[in-house]
Enzyme design. Sequence first.
Site, PDB file in Angstrom:
ATOM      1  N   GLU A  52       1.010  -0.907   0.232  1.00 41.24           N
ATOM      2  CA  GLU A  52      -0.134   0.178   0.210  1.00 41.24           C
ATOM      3  C   GLU A  52       0.739   1.169   0.551  1.00 41.24           C
ATOM      4  O   GLU A  52       1.998   1.306   0.602  1.00 41.24           O
ATOM      5  CB  GLU A  52      -0.815  -0.186   1.906  1.00 41.24           C
ATOM      6  CG  GLU A  52      -1.792   0.701   1.186  1.00 41.24           C
ATOM      7  CD  GLU A  52      -2.899   0.996   2.372  1.00 41.24           C
ATOM      8  OE1 GLU A  52      -4.476   2.685   2.022  1.00 41.24           O
ATOM      9  OE2 GLU A  52      -2.012   0.166   3.792  1.00 41.24           O
ATOM     10  N   LYS A 125     -10.424   2.255  -2.410  1.00 40.85           N
ATOM     11  CA  LYS A 125     -10.709   1.809  -1.345  1.00 40.85           C
ATOM     12  C   LYS A 125     -11.865   2.706  -0.264  1.00 40.85           C
ATOM     13  O   LYS A 125     -11.891   2.800   0.011  1.00 40.85           O
ATOM     14  CB  LYS A 125      -9.074   2.245  -0.486  1.00 40.85           C
ATOM     15  CG  LYS A 125      -8.709   1.846   1.351  1.00 40.85           C
ATOM     16  CD  LYS A 125      -7.820   2.348   1.669  1.00 40.85           C
ATOM     17  CE  LYS A 125      -7.463   1.649   3.389  1.00 40.85           C
ATOM     18  NZ  LYS A 125      -6.466   2.017   4.344  1.00 40.85           N
ATOM     19  N   CYS A 162      -5.686  -2.804   2.934  1.00 42.98           N
ATOM     20  CA  CYS A 162      -5.369  -2.520   3.758  1.00 42.98           C
ATOM     21  C   CYS A 162      -7.096  -2.592   4.862  1.00 42.98           C
ATOM     22  O   CYS A 162      -7.189  -4.183   5.068  1.00 42.98           O
ATOM     23  CB  CYS A 162      -4.842  -1.369   4.345  1.00 42.98           C
ATOM     24  SG  CYS A 162      -3.456  -1.352   5.812  1.00 42.98           S
TER      25      CYS A 162
END
Length: 303
Positions: A52, A125, A162
């Site tokens: 990331e 995300k 994540c």
Amino acid sequence: MCDNAIPERFYRMKVGLIQQANTCDRTDNIKKLKNSIRLCAEEGAELVVLQELHNGLYFCQTEDTQVFDQAEPIPGPSTEAFGALAKELGVVLVLSLFERRAPGLYHNTAVVIERDGTIAGKYRKMHIPDDPAYYEKFYFTPGDLGFEPIQTSVGKLGVLVCWDQWYPEAARLMAMKGSEMLIYPTAIGWESSDTEEEKKRQLDAWVTVQRGHAVANGLPVITVNRTGHETDPSGQTNGIRFWGNSFVAGPQGELLAEFPNDHEEVRVVEIDKARSENVRRWWPFFRDRRIDAFGGLTERFLI
């Protein structure tokens, strides 16, 4: 009797994982990444996954408006540079970038580069944390592209990022839409004040929940985390010690590869794509789901 079996080579795929410790020198970070991608390609990797926000430091330890200057458009400099490398090497890349979509509008975005250097797709995300040293809500607008797999020459990739890795709903939706594997670029670690026992609990939980996604969906899971210590620019904490531990799990949660906590590593791991079909036949979770009784999952909370 005719043998219509598909040759085994079409079911197996080599994936490169790059676990890197970054510095404030973005040029050097990118140079290291490119060298590592080349190493993966030399070992036969068809797909290479980066961690990331791989170009620089994890800047979310503080809230600083000047950091927005690091963001870039997509397409932009990173997709152009890594796209040229993907085309040269003939590999598919999973990037993780700080996207500048419009003035005042930014995302934490994964971009998949096809082996011809073009953009195959992107994922913004969806779940954005806001915890001490992880002030991501200051920087990132939640994604608006949904949980859509990205079709590539190496298969249909369910790319998440994540904090998404803690949510079984995200993994399930990617699987239901035909993902052949789940991929998580990640930046997670310990704050130094945590006890050794607490650190172990956190790491074990992180690995366990993602292996659970593999089991529940009958899919391989590829997780690439950063490593190394990054200081807190504000000096209010002792910074983050990113715990590495990148790993690949098979569709029954079996660990196919597990990286160390405390140093960089580049590794190519072979995945048997045909195994997912067999595991889903043995454990037909999708057949037995009670979709008629799951309506409550769309509510914030039920009493």
